[in-house]
Each structure stands twice: as structure tokens, then as C-alpha cells.
Design a protein around this motif. Structure first.
Motif, PDB file in Angstrom:
ATOM      1  N   UNK A 115      26.872 -47.025  40.811  1.00  0.00           N
ATOM      2  CA  UNK A 115      26.681 -46.045  39.744  1.00  0.00           C
ATOM      3  C   UNK A 115      25.462 -46.324  38.906  1.00  0.00           C
ATOM      4  N   UNK A 116      25.393 -45.583  37.847  1.00  0.00           N
ATOM      5  CA  UNK A 116      24.301 -45.737  36.895  1.00  0.00           C
ATOM      6  C   UNK A 116      24.462 -47.025  36.110  1.00  0.00           C
ATOM      7  N   UNK A 117      23.374 -47.561  35.631  1.00  0.00           N
ATOM      8  CA  UNK A 117      23.438 -48.779  34.818  1.00  0.00           C
ATOM      9  C   UNK A 117      24.075 -48.471  33.482  1.00  0.00           C
ATOM     10  N   UNK A 118      24.904 -49.386  33.019  1.00  0.00           N
ATOM     11  CA  UNK A 118      25.525 -49.223  31.710  1.00  0.00           C
ATOM     12  C   UNK A 118      24.522 -49.526  30.615  1.00  0.00           C
ATOM     13  N   UNK A 119      24.765 -48.951  29.466  1.00  0.00           N
ATOM     14  CA  UNK A 119      23.888 -49.257  28.341  1.00  0.00           C
ATOM     15  C   UNK A 119      24.274 -50.572  27.704  1.00  0.00           C
ATOM     16  N   UNK A 120      23.667 -50.885  26.583  1.00  0.00           N
ATOM     17  CA  UNK A 120      24.033 -52.100  25.880  1.00  0.00           C
ATOM     18  C   UNK A 120      23.074 -53.236  26.153  1.00  0.00           C
ATOM     19  N   UNK A 121      23.569 -54.457  26.001  1.00  0.00           N
ATOM     20  CA  UNK A 121      22.722 -55.634  26.104  1.00  0.00           C
ATOM     21  C   UNK A 121      22.150 -55.779  27.495  1.00  0.00           C
ATOM     22  N   UNK A 122      22.995 -55.615  28.533  1.00  0.00           N
ATOM     23  CA  UNK A 122      22.531 -55.768  29.907  1.00  0.00           C
ATOM     24  C   UNK A 122      22.551 -54.404  30.583  1.00  0.00           C
ATOM     25  N   UNK A 123      21.470 -53.646  30.409  1.00  0.00           N
ATOM     26  CA  UNK A 123      21.418 -52.294  30.945  1.00  0.00           C
ATOM     27  C   UNK A 123      21.294 -52.283  32.454  1.00  0.00           C
ATOM     28  N   UNK A 124      21.022 -53.448  33.075  1.00  0.00           N
ATOM     29  CA  UNK A 124      20.893 -53.498  34.529  1.00  0.00           C
ATOM     30  C   UNK A 124      22.238 -53.636  35.212  1.00  0.00           C
ATOM     31  N   UNK A 125      23.289 -53.890  34.461  1.00  0.00           N
ATOM     32  CA  UNK A 125      24.614 -54.107  35.039  1.00  0.00           C
ATOM     33  C   UNK A 125      25.357 -52.781  35.178  1.00  0.00           C
ATOM     34  N   UNK A 126      25.638 -52.318  36.406  1.00  0.00           N
ATOM     35  CA  UNK A 126      26.353 -51.050  36.569  1.00  0.00           C
ATOM     36  C   UNK A 126      27.763 -51.144  35.995  1.00  0.00           C
ATOM     37  N   UNK A 127      28.237 -50.041  35.470  1.00  0.00           N
ATOM     38  CA  UNK A 127      29.594 -49.977  34.943  1.00  0.00           C
ATOM     39  C   UNK A 127      30.561 -49.674  36.074  1.00  0.00           C
ATOM     40  N   UNK A 128      31.741 -50.290  36.059  1.00  0.00           N
ATOM     41  CA  UNK A 128      32.701 -50.043  37.123  1.00  0.00           C
ATOM     42  C   UNK A 128      33.317 -48.647  36.983  1.00  0.00           C
ATOM     43  N   UNK A 129      33.828 -48.133  38.099  1.00  0.00           N
ATOM     44  CA  UNK A 129      34.530 -46.860  38.116  1.00  0.00           C
ATOM     45  C   UNK A 129      36.036 -47.107  38.108  1.00  0.00           C
ATOM     46  N   UNK A 130      36.793 -46.123  37.626  1.00  0.00           N
ATOM     47  CA  UNK A 130      38.251 -46.201  37.603  1.00  0.00           C
ATOM     48  C   UNK A 130      38.840 -44.975  38.280  1.00  0.00           C
ATOM     49  N   UNK A 131      39.877 -45.205  39.085  1.00  0.00           N
ATOM     50  CA  UNK A 131      40.571 -44.115  39.771  1.00  0.00           C
ATOM     51  C   UNK A 131      42.063 -44.344  39.569  1.00  0.00           C
ATOM     52  N   UNK A 132      42.724 -43.445  38.833  1.00  0.00           N
ATOM     53  CA  UNK A 132      44.148 -43.568  38.526  1.00  0.00           C
ATOM     54  C   UNK A 132      44.934 -42.538  39.339  1.00  0.00           C
ATOM     55  N   UNK A 133      46.024 -42.987  39.965  1.00  0.00           N
ATOM     56  CA  UNK A 133      46.943 -42.093  40.666  1.00  0.00           C
ATOM     57  C   UNK A 133      48.309 -42.275  40.035  1.00  0.00           C
ATOM     58  N   UNK A 134      48.878 -41.175  39.531  1.00  0.00           N
ATOM     59  CA  UNK A 134      50.183 -41.232  38.871  1.00  0.00           C
ATOM     60  C   UNK A 134      51.128 -40.256  39.570  1.00  0.00           C
ATOM     61  N   UNK A 135      52.209 -40.802  40.140  1.00  0.00           N
ATOM     62  CA  UNK A 135      53.121 -40.014  40.957  1.00  0.00           C
ATOM     63  C   UNK A 135      54.541 -40.109  40.408  1.00  0.00           C
ATOM     64  N   UNK A 136      55.267 -38.999  40.455  1.00  0.00           N
ATOM     65  CA  UNK A 136      56.667 -38.971  40.018  1.00  0.00           C
ATOM     66  C   UNK A 136      57.473 -38.172  41.031  1.00  0.00           C
ATOM     67  N   UNK A 137      58.599 -38.743  41.468  1.00  0.00           N
ATOM     68  CA  UNK A 137      59.456 -38.110  42.485  1.00  0.00           C
ATOM     69  C   UNK A 137      60.860 -38.015  41.916  1.00  0.00           C
TER      70      UNK A 137
END
Length: 253
Positions: free
Chosen positions: A79-101
Motif C-alpha cells: 500500500x501507500x506509505x503511512x504518514x508520520x515519523x517514518x513515512x517510508x513504512x507502509x501501513x497494514x491493511x485490515x479485513x474483517x469478516x463477521x458471520x452469524x448463523x
């Protein structure tokens, strides 16, 4: 700019009163080959990228049946680089799956593979709430790197609760950001495809499954509750899918 998107599915005996998606998460009603409704997740754009926050929610209400699959694999990308002190460090992505049966309901959660591309960093979390008489078939497949490349960093966690009690809770980590030893002989042993198939339902209360080997790189393990877990590793996606499909087609369950 990161993407925040949620898709929501609600299935009842009468059909699909709620079927909505945003951004890269498009959901489409498709023809069912069995009982109940079928929904296919269609990727509308490249995602998840670093910094993205994606979620899918599926609720199968009492007495309903739903199958959810996908039109293509999900590819976690750098992904794109995160802002802040270390702008070269990409930010992680999150994927949530929520299921109810719900009670006397059935969910077949059968997405395509999740591919961890080189340079990506994805945290994926799947949570399931299963009623006492509900039935669940859930498949997860992770492919570590595209052809000829090293994998990204991937952390997945699957939590299943049945009748408000824990049934299964497991976290897996792979890639350069994972603890050492993830690729060793005691874990993957050099394989690049890993998957699991979890089946839970009241039929296992009457006749619990017995542990057994499913070839050289797969094993079936009864859960401490009404269900089983099949875990497999393979050299590629095709071999992994073949192993898990054989379990789904086997008459034992």
C-alpha cells in the motif's frame, strides 16, 4: 488515500432482504445449486492495499440457508506509505469478516484464495457466532506469494463461538513480519499454500468424527465440541483446493 468499505448480507427463509456492498466489495445474488440463497463477492477494484479497512458481514437468520463464494481470489497488495515519523513504512491493511448463523440455519462460507503478495501486510480476522442448532461450513485458503515471489506479511485469526461458548480460536502468521520458524519443518516445511476447512453442526453430537490423516500433508481433527477441522498444506493453490474439496465431497459428514 485508504479505502474503508463494508458489505452486508442478510439471508432469511424468504430470500435476501439485505444485500449491500461498498467500494471494492460488490456482492451479487447468483443462482443457487442447493437449498437457500447464494451470493458471490465480486472484487470491483484492487484491494486490500496497505491502509485499507474492509469488512464483510453475513447474517443467516433462523431456518435460512446461505452459500457465499467469490468470483476471484483476493490479493493483498503493498500500500501507500503511512504518514508520520517514518513515512517510508507502509501501513497494514485490515479485513474483517463477521458471520452469524441462527437456529436451524446453515452457512456455507466458501471464498476463493487469499494471496499474500510480496510487500503486503494484511491482518485478517474472522468471527463466527453459531446458534446451537446452526450449521457451518467454512473454508480458508492462504497462498503465500504469487508465482516466483516471496510472500508478504499475513496474520489471520479465526474465532468460532457456538451457543455463546468458544468452539475454536486460532491465529496464524506468515511472512517476513511473522515470528521466526513459520516456514520451518514444524509449520509449513517450505510449502506455499495453507488452508483449513471447519465444519460444525448438531450432527457431530450424535456421531463425533475420529482423527485421521488425509494423506501426507493434511489431517482431520475433531473439535472440542460438535465439529471438525481439516488442516492442509500444499505446494500450490490447485493442490490445496483438491485436498479440501475431497473432504467436502466425502460422505462421512
Amino acid at each position: 488515500m485508504s479505502v474503508h468499505a463494508t458489505a452486508r448480507i442478510v439471508a432469511t427463509r424468504e430470500g435476501l432482504p439485505v444485500l449491500t456492498g461498498e467500494g471494492p466489495l460488490a456482492v451479487r445474488r447468483t443462482r443457487a445449486t442447493g437449498p437457500g440463497s447464494r451470493v458471490t463477492v465480486v472484487g470491483a477494484m484492487s484491494a486490500p492495499l496497505g491502509g485499507d479497512r474492509l469488512a464483510i458481514e453475513a447474517e443467516v437468520r433462523d431456518g435460512a440457508a446461505l452459500t457465499v463464494d467469490a468470483a476471484a481470489a483476493t490479493v493483498a497488495l503493498p500500500g501507500r506509505a503511512a504518514g508520520g515519523v517514518d513515512a517510508s513504512q507502509p501501513e497494514h491493511a485490515c479485513y474483517e469478516v463477521r458471520l452469524a448463523v441462527g437456529e436451524n440455519a446453515e452457512l456455507n462460507w466458501l471464498p476463493q484464495q487469499l494471496i499474500s503478495a510480496n510487500g503486503s501486510d494484511l491482518r485478517m480476522r474472522t468471527r463466527v457466532e453459531l446458534a446451537a442448532t446452526g450449521r457451518l461450513v467454512l473454508r480458508e485458503e492462504q497462498i503465500l506469494g504469487r508465482h516466483g515471489e516471496r510472500p508478504g506479511t499475513l496474520t489471520t485469526r479465526l474465532t468460532v463461538r457456538r451457543a455463546d461458548r468458544p468452539l475454536f480460536d486460532q491465529e496464524l502468521s506468515f511472512g517476513p513480519g511473522a515470528p521466526g520458524g513459520w516456514d520451518g519443518g514444524a509449520v509449513l516445511g517450505g510449502h506455499r499454500a495453507v488452508g483449513q476447512l471447519l465444519i460444525a453442526g448438531p450432527e457431530f453430537e450424535k456421531e463425533p468424527a475420529k482423527p485421521r490423516s488425509l494423506g501426507e500433508n493434511a489431517v482431520l481433527t475433531p473439535l472440542a465440541g460438535p465439529g471438525v477441522l481439516v488442516t492442509a498444506v500444499a505446494h500450490d493453490a490447485r493442490e490445496l483446493r483438491r485436498t479440501l474439496d475431497e473432504v467436502l465431497l466425502d460422505a462421512w459428514w
